[in-house]
Design a protein around this motif. Structure first.
Motif, PDB file in Angstrom:
ATOM      1  N   PHE A  95       0.842  -1.207   0.000  1.00 37.85           N
ATOM      2  CA  PHE A  95       0.000   0.000   0.000  1.00 37.85           C
ATOM      3  C   PHE A  95       0.876   1.255   0.000  1.00 37.85           C
ATOM      4  O   PHE A  95       0.629   2.205  -0.746  1.00 37.85           O
ATOM      5  N   VAL A  96       1.911   1.240   0.831  1.00 40.20           N
ATOM      6  CA  VAL A  96       2.813   2.394   0.919  1.00 40.20           C
ATOM      7  C   VAL A  96       3.510   2.629  -0.424  1.00 40.20           C
ATOM      8  O   VAL A  96       3.619   3.765  -0.890  1.00 40.20           O
ATOM      9  N   LYS A  97       3.956   1.554  -1.057  1.00 42.63           N
ATOM     10  CA  LYS A  97       4.632   1.682  -2.357  1.00 42.63           C
ATOM     11  C   LYS A  97       3.683   2.251  -3.409  1.00 42.63           C
ATOM     12  O   LYS A  97       4.085   3.072  -4.238  1.00 42.63           O
ATOM     13  N   CYS A  98       2.423   1.807  -3.371  1.00 46.33           N
ATOM     14  CA  CYS A  98       1.450   2.319  -4.342  1.00 46.33           C
ATOM     15  C   CYS A  98       1.173   3.802  -4.133  1.00 46.33           C
ATOM     16  O   CYS A  98       1.042   4.562  -5.103  1.00 46.33           O
ATOM     17  N   ILE A  99       1.068   4.222  -2.875  1.00 48.33           N
ATOM     18  CA  ILE A  99       0.896   5.652  -2.590  1.00 48.33           C
ATOM     19  C   ILE A  99       2.072   6.430  -3.152  1.00 48.33           C
ATOM     20  O   ILE A  99       1.899   7.453  -3.836  1.00 48.33           O
ATOM     21  N   MET A 100       3.280   5.962  -2.895  1.00 51.82           N
ATOM     22  CA  MET A 100       4.466   6.644  -3.398  1.00 51.82           C
ATOM     23  C   MET A 100       4.479   6.685  -4.924  1.00 51.82           C
ATOM     24  O   MET A 100       4.837   7.703  -5.524  1.00 51.82           O
ATOM     25  N   SER A 121       4.675  17.698  -0.468  1.00 52.46           N
ATOM     26  CA  SER A 121       6.119  17.536  -0.663  1.00 52.46           C
ATOM     27  C   SER A 121       6.610  16.149  -0.281  1.00 52.46           C
ATOM     28  O   SER A 121       6.008  15.455   0.543  1.00 52.46           O
ATOM     29  N   GLY A 122       7.705  15.763  -0.922  1.00 51.27           N
ATOM     30  CA  GLY A 122       8.387  14.521  -0.583  1.00 51.27           C
ATOM     31  C   GLY A 122       7.837  13.290  -1.266  1.00 51.27           C
ATOM     32  O   GLY A 122       6.944  13.354  -2.116  1.00 51.27           O
ATOM     33  N   LEU A 123       8.387  12.160  -0.889  1.00 53.52           N
ATOM     34  CA  LEU A 123       8.053  10.886  -1.513  1.00 53.52           C
ATOM     35  C   LEU A 123       6.575  10.528  -1.425  1.00 53.52           C
ATOM     36  O   LEU A 123       6.014   9.926  -2.334  1.00 53.52           O
ATOM     37  N   MET A 124       5.944  10.903  -0.325  1.00 49.51           N
ATOM     38  CA  MET A 124       4.541  10.567  -0.122  1.00 49.51           C
ATOM     39  C   MET A 124       3.620  11.762  -0.357  1.00 49.51           C
ATOM     40  O   MET A 124       2.428  11.686  -0.115  1.00 49.51           O
ATOM     41  N   GLN A 125       4.208  12.879  -0.797  1.00 50.80           N
ATOM     42  CA  GLN A 125       3.457  14.110  -1.087  1.00 50.80           C
ATOM     43  C   GLN A 125       2.519  14.485   0.068  1.00 50.80           C
ATOM     44  O   GLN A 125       1.297  14.657  -0.097  1.00 50.80           O
ATOM     45  N   VAL A 126       3.110  14.625   1.229  1.00 51.28           N
ATOM     46  CA  VAL A 126       2.369  15.014   2.426  1.00 51.28           C
ATOM     47  C   VAL A 126       2.000  16.489   2.323  1.00 51.28           C
ATOM     48  O   VAL A 126       2.840  17.329   2.009  1.00 51.28           O
ATOM     49  N   ASN A 127       0.737  16.782   2.592  1.00 52.58           N
ATOM     50  CA  ASN A 127       0.240  18.148   2.449  1.00 52.58           C
ATOM     51  C   ASN A 127       0.695  19.038   3.609  1.00 52.58           C
ATOM     52  O   ASN A 127       0.798  18.600   4.752  1.00 52.58           O
ATOM     53  N   SER A 129      -0.820  21.143   5.229  1.00 52.91           N
ATOM     54  CA  SER A 129      -1.834  21.373   6.255  1.00 52.91           C
ATOM     55  C   SER A 129      -1.601  20.493   7.488  1.00 52.91           C
ATOM     56  O   SER A 129      -2.181  20.747   8.543  1.00 52.91           O
ATOM     57  N   TRP A 130      -0.734  19.490   7.364  1.00 54.26           N
ATOM     58  CA  TRP A 130      -0.416  18.628   8.504  1.00 54.26           C
ATOM     59  C   TRP A 130       0.635  19.331   9.354  1.00 54.26           C
ATOM     60  O   TRP A 130       1.829  19.190   9.146  1.00 54.26           O
ATOM     61  N   SER A 131       0.185  20.044  10.331  1.00 50.04           N
ATOM     62  CA  SER A 131       1.076  20.907  11.117  1.00 50.04           C
ATOM     63  C   SER A 131       1.995  20.146  12.059  1.00 50.04           C
ATOM     64  O   SER A 131       2.962  20.711  12.582  1.00 50.04           O
ATOM     65  N   ASP A 132       1.711  18.858  12.284  1.00 53.21           N
ATOM     66  CA  ASP A 132       2.540  18.083  13.212  1.00 53.21           C
ATOM     67  C   ASP A 132       3.879  17.678  12.611  1.00 53.21           C
ATOM     68  O   ASP A 132       4.768  17.225  13.334  1.00 53.21           O
ATOM     69  N   PHE A 133       4.039  17.842  11.304  1.00 50.84           N
ATOM     70  CA  PHE A 133       5.248  17.385  10.632  1.00 50.84           C
ATOM     71  C   PHE A 133       6.230  18.526  10.375  1.00 50.84           C
ATOM     72  O   PHE A 133       5.826  19.684  10.216  1.00 50.84           O
ATOM     73  N   ASP A 134       7.498  18.185  10.328  1.00 49.19           N
ATOM     74  CA  ASP A 134       8.541  19.128   9.943  1.00 49.19           C
ATOM     75  C   ASP A 134       8.588  19.153   8.419  1.00 49.19           C
ATOM     76  O   ASP A 134       9.203  18.298   7.780  1.00 49.19           O
ATOM     77  N   LEU A 135       7.932  20.115   7.813  1.00 51.65           N
ATOM     78  CA  LEU A 135       7.748  20.146   6.366  1.00 51.65           C
ATOM     79  C   LEU A 135       9.072  20.276   5.611  1.00 51.65           C
ATOM     80  O   LEU A 135       9.224  19.718   4.523  1.00 51.65           O
ATOM     81  N   THR A 139      11.775  16.605   2.302  1.00 55.16           N
ATOM     82  CA  THR A 139      12.508  16.432   1.045  1.00 55.16           C
ATOM     83  C   THR A 139      13.999  16.144   1.266  1.00 55.16           C
ATOM     84  O   THR A 139      14.743  16.053   0.283  1.00 55.16           O
ATOM     85  N   VAL A 140      14.402  15.995   2.520  1.00 53.33           N
ATOM     86  CA  VAL A 140      15.820  15.719   2.783  1.00 53.33           C
ATOM     87  C   VAL A 140      16.022  14.467   3.643  1.00 53.33           C
ATOM     88  O   VAL A 140      17.088  13.857   3.615  1.00 53.33           O
ATOM     89  N   ASP A 141      14.996  14.071   4.400  1.00 57.88           N
ATOM     90  CA  ASP A 141      15.077  12.885   5.245  1.00 57.88           C
ATOM     91  C   ASP A 141      14.031  11.900   4.726  1.00 57.88           C
ATOM     92  O   ASP A 141      12.838  12.005   5.020  1.00 57.88           O
ATOM     93  N   TYR A 142      14.485  10.924   3.962  1.00 58.56           N
ATOM     94  CA  TYR A 142      13.558  10.081   3.211  1.00 58.56           C
ATOM     95  C   TYR A 142      12.829   9.071   4.088  1.00 58.56           C
ATOM     96  O   TYR A 142      11.661   8.763   3.840  1.00 58.56           O
ATOM     97  N   GLU A 143      13.492   8.596   5.122  1.00 59.10           N
ATOM     98  CA  GLU A 143      12.805   7.706   6.061  1.00 59.10           C
ATOM     99  C   GLU A 143      11.708   8.471   6.798  1.00 59.10           C
ATOM    100  O   GLU A 143      10.600   7.969   6.992  1.00 59.10           O
ATOM    101  N   TYR A 144      12.022   9.693   7.175  1.00 56.88           N
ATOM    102  CA  TYR A 144      11.034  10.543   7.837  1.00 56.88           C
ATOM    103  C   TYR A 144       9.851  10.818   6.907  1.00 56.88           C
ATOM    104  O   TYR A 144       8.696  10.806   7.335  1.00 56.88           O
ATOM    105  N   ALA A 145      10.141  11.054   5.632  1.00 60.90           N
ATOM    106  CA  ALA A 145       9.084  11.328   4.658  1.00 60.90           C
ATOM    107  C   ALA A 145       8.127  10.146   4.544  1.00 60.90           C
ATOM    108  O   ALA A 145       6.900  10.322   4.489  1.00 60.90           O
ATOM    109  N   ILE A 146       8.679   8.929   4.530  1.00 62.42           N
ATOM    110  CA  ILE A 146       7.829   7.734   4.454  1.00 62.42           C
ATOM    111  C   ILE A 146       7.026   7.573   5.741  1.00 62.42           C
ATOM    112  O   ILE A 146       5.827   7.253   5.704  1.00 62.42           O
ATOM    113  N   LYS A 147       7.661   7.810   6.885  1.00 62.29           N
ATOM    114  CA  LYS A 147       6.955   7.705   8.161  1.00 62.29           C
ATOM    115  C   LYS A 147       5.790   8.689   8.242  1.00 62.29           C
ATOM    116  O   LYS A 147       4.710   8.355   8.723  1.00 62.29           O
TER     117      LYS A 147
END
Length: 222
Positions: A95-100, A121-127, A129-135, A139-147
């Motif tokens: 599922f994660v791979k398909c989203i990516m 932005s990033g591998l999973m194109q996180v919007n 509007s999600w204020s809990d994330f370090d936007l 685009t620089v921490d790929y494991e974080y982007a997937i998480k």
């Protein structure tokens, strides 16, 4: 002067002692030989029982009806990281791979600006509007982007549950893109891709559930 019977007893005891010493030495040597052999057998059993899961790639796709093969190929280099993070987060790696695949095609630098003044932005194109994330980190921490993408997936699955829906592949993909007609079309295409990629993931696969797409849930409860 000791009697003949006393000498016989002493000799008998000495003989028994010598035999015991010999047996103990023999057992000690045997243990030294058998222990590595037992360890090898245990390792072989562990290897035989170990989950063999093969992440799908563009080369293992059985069809390309959607024309997504190049986008899948772009995500192939992230397969190991997808599997690692998905296992840690207890979520379906396909599922994660398909989203990516649909969101970024594996382009870690991608930033897409929306008409509503948000951006993805990033591998999973996180919007944004999600204020809990370090936007900036997306685009620089790929494991974080997937998480972060997985956190969004979980949030969408939980939203489905709160609304009395089963968090199936189709339902959660629909919510990930937006619970509207555009999101519905996205989910329909998503499921075609998901079914294709799920067909070649290893013979001893206990990671994906043996269910059809209508009942396949995204989250695992292990």
């Amino acid at each position: 002067m000791k009697s003949a019977s006393s000498l016989s007893i002493v000799r008998l005891i000495a003989g028994v002692f010598v035999i015991l010493v010999f047996l103990l030495q023999t057992l000690s040597l045997a243990e030294g030989v058998l222990e590595p052999a037992l360890e090898d057998n245990e390792q072989n059993l562990n290897l035989e029982n170990k989950e063999t899961f093969v992440m799908p790639t563009a080369d293992t796709m059985q069809s390309d009806t959607l024309g997504y093969k190049l986008r899948v190929a772009g995500t192939d280099k992230w397969n190991d990281l997808i599997l690692k993070v998905s296992r840690e987060e207890n979520i379906d790696p396909i599922f994660v791979k398909c989203i990516m695949t649909l969101e970024s095609g594996g382009d870690e630098d991608l930033v897409h600006y929306n008409k509503n003044n948000t951006y993805d932005s990033g591998l999973m194109q996180v919007n944004s509007s999600w204020s809990d994330f370090d936007l900036d980190r997306l685009t620089v921490d790929y494991e974080y982007a997937i998480k972060c993408g997985i956190e969004v997936i979980k949030a969408k699955a939980n939203a489905a549950i709160r609304n009395g829906k089963v968090p199936t592949v189709h339902e959660v993909a629909w919510r990930y893109n937006g619970y509207c007609n555009q999101g519905l079309a996205y989910a329909d295409k998503f499921c075609i891709l998901y079914n294709d990629l799920s067909k070649n993931t290893g013979d001893n696969n206990s990671i994906l559930l043996e269910l059809n797409n209508e009942n396949q849930t995204v989250l695992y409860n292990k």
